[in-house]
Design a protein around this motif. Structure first.
Motif, PDB file in Angstrom:
ATOM      1  N   ASP A 643       0.832  -1.199   0.000  1.00  0.00           N
ATOM      2  CA  ASP A 643       0.000   0.000   0.000  1.00  0.00           C
ATOM      3  C   ASP A 643       0.870   1.253   0.000  1.00  0.00           C
ATOM      4  N   GLU A 644       0.214   2.395  -0.088  1.00  0.00           N
ATOM      5  CA  GLU A 644       0.930   3.673  -0.200  1.00  0.00           C
ATOM      6  C   GLU A 644       1.837   3.926   1.001  1.00  0.00           C
ATOM      7  N   GLU A 645       1.379   3.564   2.190  1.00  0.00           N
ATOM      8  CA  GLU A 645       2.179   3.806   3.394  1.00  0.00           C
ATOM      9  C   GLU A 645       3.450   2.958   3.395  1.00  0.00           C
ATOM     10  N   MET A 646       3.317   1.678   3.010  1.00  0.00           N
ATOM     11  CA  MET A 646       4.500   0.828   2.958  1.00  0.00           C
ATOM     12  C   MET A 646       5.495   1.339   1.922  1.00  0.00           C
ATOM     13  N   LEU A 647       4.993   1.754   0.756  1.00  0.00           N
ATOM     14  CA  LEU A 647       5.876   2.280  -0.289  1.00  0.00           C
ATOM     15  C   LEU A 647       6.607   3.532   0.173  1.00  0.00           C
ATOM     16  N   SER A 648       5.927   4.361   0.946  1.00  0.00           N
ATOM     17  CA  SER A 648       6.567   5.588   1.418  1.00  0.00           C
ATOM     18  C   SER A 648       7.731   5.267   2.348  1.00  0.00           C
ATOM     19  N   VAL A 649       7.589   4.216   3.179  1.00  0.00           N
ATOM     20  CA  VAL A 649       8.688   3.813   4.065  1.00  0.00           C
ATOM     21  C   VAL A 649       9.838   3.232   3.247  1.00  0.00           C
ATOM     22  N   LEU A 650       9.516   2.338   2.288  1.00  0.00           N
ATOM     23  CA  LEU A 650      10.563   1.737   1.449  1.00  0.00           C
ATOM     24  C   LEU A 650      11.323   2.810   0.678  1.00  0.00           C
ATOM     25  N   SER A 651      10.588   3.828   0.210  1.00  0.00           N
ATOM     26  CA  SER A 651      11.255   4.898  -0.531  1.00  0.00           C
ATOM     27  C   SER A 651      12.214   5.674   0.360  1.00  0.00           C
ATOM     28  N   GLN A 652      11.862   5.814   1.644  1.00  0.00           N
ATOM     29  CA  GLN A 652      12.747   6.511   2.573  1.00  0.00           C
ATOM     30  C   GLN A 652      14.058   5.764   2.754  1.00  0.00           C
ATOM     31  N   VAL A 653      13.997   4.436   2.765  1.00  0.00           N
ATOM     32  CA  VAL A 653      15.226   3.647   2.871  1.00  0.00           C
ATOM     33  C   VAL A 653      16.101   3.888   1.641  1.00  0.00           C
ATOM     34  N   SER A 654      15.492   3.890   0.448  1.00  0.00           N
ATOM     35  CA  SER A 654      16.272   4.087  -0.776  1.00  0.00           C
ATOM     36  C   SER A 654      16.900   5.479  -0.826  1.00  0.00           C
ATOM     37  N   THR A 655      16.185   6.488  -0.316  1.00  0.00           N
ATOM     38  CA  THR A 655      16.746   7.842  -0.346  1.00  0.00           C
ATOM     39  C   THR A 655      17.933   7.990   0.596  1.00  0.00           C
ATOM     40  N   LEU A 656      18.032   7.119   1.578  1.00  0.00           N
ATOM     41  CA  LEU A 656      19.154   7.181   2.516  1.00  0.00           C
ATOM     42  C   LEU A 656      20.478   6.969   1.790  1.00  0.00           C
ATOM     43  N   LEU A 657      20.442   6.221   0.671  1.00  0.00           N
ATOM     44  CA  LEU A 657      21.667   5.927  -0.079  1.00  0.00           C
ATOM     45  C   LEU A 657      22.224   7.157  -0.770  1.00  0.00           C
ATOM     46  N   VAL A 658      21.408   8.184  -0.937  1.00  0.00           N
ATOM     47  CA  VAL A 658      21.877   9.397  -1.621  1.00  0.00           C
ATOM     48  C   VAL A 658      21.698  10.632  -0.747  1.00  0.00           C
ATOM     49  N   LYS A 659      21.445  10.437   0.540  1.00  0.00           N
ATOM     50  CA  LYS A 659      21.126  11.565   1.415  1.00  0.00           C
ATOM     51  C   LYS A 659      22.291  12.542   1.524  1.00  0.00           C
ATOM     52  N   ASP A 660      23.464  12.045   1.928  1.00  0.00           N
ATOM     53  CA  ASP A 660      24.647  12.890   2.033  1.00  0.00           C
ATOM     54  C   ASP A 660      25.872  11.980   2.108  1.00  0.00           C
ATOM     55  N   GLU A 661      27.048  12.581   2.040  1.00  0.00           N
ATOM     56  CA  GLU A 661      28.284  11.804   2.009  1.00  0.00           C
ATOM     57  C   GLU A 661      28.496  11.011   3.297  1.00  0.00           C
ATOM     58  N   GLN A 662      28.111  11.593   4.427  1.00  0.00           N
ATOM     59  CA  GLN A 662      28.302  10.904   5.703  1.00  0.00           C
ATOM     60  C   GLN A 662      27.451   9.628   5.770  1.00  0.00           C
ATOM     61  N   SER A 663      26.208   9.706   5.288  1.00  0.00           N
ATOM     62  CA  SER A 663      25.320   8.537   5.299  1.00  0.00           C
ATOM     63  C   SER A 663      25.842   7.434   4.389  1.00  0.00           C
ATOM     64  N   THR A 664      26.254   7.796   3.179  1.00  0.00           N
ATOM     65  CA  THR A 664      26.756   6.776   2.250  1.00  0.00           C
ATOM     66  C   THR A 664      28.040   6.147   2.769  1.00  0.00           C
ATOM     67  N   ALA A 665      28.883   6.943   3.433  1.00  0.00           N
ATOM     68  CA  ALA A 665      30.124   6.404   4.002  1.00  0.00           C
ATOM     69  C   ALA A 665      29.809   5.396   5.107  1.00  0.00           C
ATOM     70  N   THR A 666      28.826   5.705   5.942  1.00  0.00           N
ATOM     71  CA  THR A 666      28.433   4.777   7.019  1.00  0.00           C
ATOM     72  C   THR A 666      27.880   3.484   6.430  1.00  0.00           C
ATOM     73  N   LEU A 667      27.043   3.597   5.399  1.00  0.00           N
ATOM     74  CA  LEU A 667      26.470   2.406   4.778  1.00  0.00           C
ATOM     75  C   LEU A 667      27.524   1.537   4.124  1.00  0.00           C
ATOM     76  N   ALA A 668      28.558   2.172   3.563  1.00  0.00           N
ATOM     77  CA  ALA A 668      29.588   1.420   2.846  1.00  0.00           C
ATOM     78  C   ALA A 668      30.683   0.874   3.749  1.00  0.00           C
ATOM     79  N   ARG A 669      30.888   1.492   4.927  1.00  0.00           N
ATOM     80  CA  ARG A 669      32.033   1.088   5.758  1.00  0.00           C
ATOM     81  C   ARG A 669      31.677   0.805   7.221  1.00  0.00           C
ATOM     82  N   GLY A 670      30.507   1.221   7.667  1.00  0.00           N
ATOM     83  CA  GLY A 670      30.175   1.080   9.086  1.00  0.00           C
ATOM     84  C   GLY A 670      29.863  -0.348   9.512  1.00  0.00           C
ATOM     85  N   GLY A 671      29.964  -0.602  10.827  1.00  0.00           N
ATOM     86  CA  GLY A 671      29.592  -1.899  11.371  1.00  0.00           C
ATOM     87  C   GLY A 671      28.087  -2.041  11.463  1.00  0.00           C
ATOM     88  N   GLU A 672      27.602  -3.240  11.833  1.00  0.00           N
ATOM     89  CA  GLU A 672      26.164  -3.509  11.849  1.00  0.00           C
ATOM     90  C   GLU A 672      25.425  -2.568  12.797  1.00  0.00           C
TER      91      GLU A 672
END
Length: 696
Positions: A643-672
């Motif tokens: 539904d629309e609400e679930m899609l909105s949450v999933l889209s927020q996860v995808s936007t995290l990958l392009v949010k800013d350099e600090q976020s992408t660095a954490t996703l690529a190198r950070g621990g669990e």
């Protein structure tokens, strides 16, 4: 009665204005001095007296035309049918252009001169000025002595020119009335005005039939088209049908056509083509369906729901974030947390970039006013687009629309009265008008923006105020007409109207409370669906170090584990869907070490987010088409019927990958734990924002 072209334009301006206008404003609109305006107004007083009209002058406020509405209409009708009609230079050049588009063959200069009551030399000078305009559309003029003048260029370029001329010179109300077939003009009546000449370029009956066919597939469109794009699409189809009936072929690159066939808009275009084939008794070739698809993909939209899960949107999202950060740095204002700005930019940029890459262009009738109102912001955004989109020249028309989005973000204020804003130029213009209203009238609320074409689906009784940038048919009731940039006089008129509504404010407020009570259960259910989606994602989250020979092997192992854990029904089906999505375009996020593999499938029972850190980098195709190395694969899955609400949450996860350099660095190198903390914090902010906005 004889009046000059300038006097006619002056009278027409006074006739359409319901508010006072200053002499300075009139001088600026007509590109003359205030002294000239005073002289022309004095000369027109005898004409006005003949119709029982007069000019009301208020010191420090302006002038307006007063008198009976019937007399105003009589004067307007007389202006339309003046004998020996005189055109302004701009109108004359447009009339020449229309004549060339109508003819499709060489036209003698003496014939044009006779029709316009000017000399051949004047027509020749007008043609000189037109050549530069036509160059921007890929068109040119063939001019030879004894041959005449002919418009040369592709059929698609001529169609685009006609569409944009209609949008610039025929207001949306006229066009809407045209498609309702309520313009009572016989086909053999002379077409005197520029608007009538332009409308004569397309078959009126065809337009009405085409609109009916579009209505049948409208629900399949991902969003509601802005009026400008809707008009361009209808006109394109009308011209295409005329061309097909004449048996004229149109060229379309085979490789581009194969690429378009993979887009969801192509299926919608095919459905519409079948409907048009039945209505007109023609066969529409695949090439023409390709052009229809391009119109749909390049259209400006009036909504932003559900776009973020598409691969192209993630690329655009990254560009939007970069542009927001650039403008924030230049202005010294942090706009990075403005979700509305980000989402609006993605919605605007996705079709805008498509238009630019395919040379489709866009008209922006507000450009001069935008440059005048926001010179610093315009320069900053122009510089930002040049740095970020250097590979594609961004015209000032597109920059103007981007400026409106940023200006709207800079002017957001608290809410009050409920209002509906009707704006024909798309999401950006509607946003800027809405925020100007809230700035000028702090107690006003812009609950919703809509286009003229959406009005029949709206319950206008739900709003305290209807504000429009174009005149609306009488059936829609009282409304305030304003310019997109909202002058102080217009704001004052709105305040006065709201003051008159004070007596019924309590009743309105009670009705609003009753509506909110009825919708409270639906709101709480939506909040529950969002929270459940977030819980599923965080409960099932893992970041695992893996050894694998290929991305395919990684996905096989990951999906099989999710199947064993009850997240999936059939791992094989999900893997096939992931590979299909990858075949449509790269999934690597440029400038990072991340790849986002995501899909929606009926084999997925609940949303899932898992991540895998590779022991050896793997090469994948990036979203920009270039090969890149990745060390982290993000696997994001959702049910096909999300539904629309679930899609909105999933889209927020995808936007995290392009949010800013600090976020992408954490996703690529950070621990669990570090990555989990980032994801949960991001989703918590989204939930807080959603909850806050639903309460307002």
């Amino acid at each position: 009665m004889y009046v000059s072209a300038r006097e006619r334009k002056l009278l027409e301006r006074l006739l359409v204005g319901g508010r006072e206008i200053t002499v300075g404003e009139l001088a600026e609109e007509l590109n003359v001095s205030t002294r000239t305006i005073h002289r022309d107004l004095q000369g027109l007083e005898s004409v006005l007296r003949h119709y029982g009209l007069e000019l009301e002058k208020k010191a420090g406020v302006g002038i307006r035309l007063v008198g009976e509405e019937k007399q105003k209409q009589a004067l307007a009708a007389e202006l339309l049918h003046l004998s020996h009609r005189e055109y302004t230079p701009e109108e004359r050049q447009l009339m020449i252009l229309i004549a060339l588009l109508e003819a499709g063959e060489p036209v003698k200069l003496v014939s044009l001169a006779n029709d316009l009551n000017v000399t051949v030399a004047t027509v020749s000078l007008d043609l000189d000025k037109l050549e530069q305009t036509l160059k921007a559309y890929g068109l040119s003029l063939i001019r030879k002595r004894g041959y005449g003048v002919e418009l040369a260029g592709s059929e698609s370029a001529k169609r685009r020119l006609i569409s944009e001329l209609l949008f610039r010179h025929v207001n949306e109300h006229e066009f809407l009335e045209l498609m309702k077939e309520t313009i009572q003009k016989r086909s053999d009546d002379p077409l005197d005005t520029v608007a009538e000449k332009l409308l004569g370029l397309v078959d009126r009956k065809k337009l009405a039939i085409i609109e009916k066919q579009i209505e049948q597939v409208k629900e399949k469109l991902p969003f509601t088209m802005a009026d400008s794009s809707y008009i361009a699409f209808v006109v394109h189809l009308a011209l295409a049908i005329e061309r097909i009936k004449r048996g004229e072929a149109i060229h379309f690159d085979p490789h581009d056509l194969r690429t378009l066939q993979a887009a969801k808009e192509f299926a919608i275009a095919e459905m519409l083509a079948e409907s048009l084939e039945r209505a007109f008794g023609i066969n529409i070739p695949k090439e023409e369906i390709g052009y229809m698809t391009m119109h749909l993909m390049g259209a400006k939209w009036r909504s932003r729901q559900g776009m973020m899960m598409e691969e192209p949107s993630l690329v655009v999202g990254m560009k939007a974030q970069q542009l927001i950060r650039f403008v924030s740095r230049e202005l010294g204002v942090d706009l990075s947390t403005d979700r509305t700005l980000y989402e609006d930019l993605v919605v605007h940029l996705k079709p805008a970039l498509y238009r630019l890459e395919h040379g489709m262009g866009v008209a922006n009738p507000l450009l001069d006013q935008i440059r005048k109102d926001y010179p610093e912001l315009f320069a900053v955004v122009a510089n930002g687009t040049k740095q970020l989109f250097g590979y594609i020249p961004v015209p000032e028309e597109e920059i103007g629309y981007l400026v409106l989005h940023f200006a709207a973000a800079l002017m957001r204020e608290k809410k009050g009265w409920r209002a509906l804003v009707i704006c024909s130029s798309g999401l950006g213009t509607a946003k800027i008008l809405a925020t100007r209203l809230k700035r000028a009238i702090p107690d006003i609320t812009v609950m919703e923006q809509a286009s003229v074409f959406e009005l029949k689906k709206k319950d206008l009784r739900a709003y305290d105020l209807v504000i429009s940038t174009v005149p609306l048919p009488e059936e829609y009731g009282p409304h305030v007409i304003v310019s997109p940039m909202l002058t102080e006089e217009e704001a004052r008129a709105i305040r006065q109207r709201l003051e008159r509504k004070t007596a019924v404010e309590k009743r309105r407020e009670n009705e609003s409370i009753a509506r909110r009570n009825r919708s409270m259960l639906a709101t709480m259910k939506a909040v529950r669906r969002i929270s459940e989606t977030i819980i599923h994602l965080l409960d099932g989250f893992l970041l695992e170090m893996v050894t694998c020979r290929s991305i395919h092997e990684l996905l096989m192992n990951a999906c099989r584990r999710l199947e064993r854990n009850g997240v999936l029904v059939d791992a094989k089906v999900v893997i096939e869907e992931l590979e299909r999505r990858e075949s449509l375009g790269g999934l690597g996020v440029p400038g990072t070490k991340l790849a986002l593999y995501h899909a929606r499938s009926f084999s997925v029972l609940r949303p899932s987010l898992t991540m895998y850190r590779l022991d050896e980098p793997q090469t994948v195709a990036g979203m920009d088409g270039e090969p890149m190395e990745v060390n982290t694969v993000v696997l994001l899955l959702g049910p096909a019927d999300a539904d629309e609400e679930m899609l909105s949450v999933l889209s927020q996860v995808s936007t995290l990958l392009v949010k800013d350099e600090q976020s992408t660095a954490t996703l690529a190198r950070g621990g669990e734990n570090e990555v989990y903390s980032l994801v949960s914090s991001h989703l918590e902010q989204f939930f807080d924002h959603y909850w806050t906005t639903t309460k307002e």
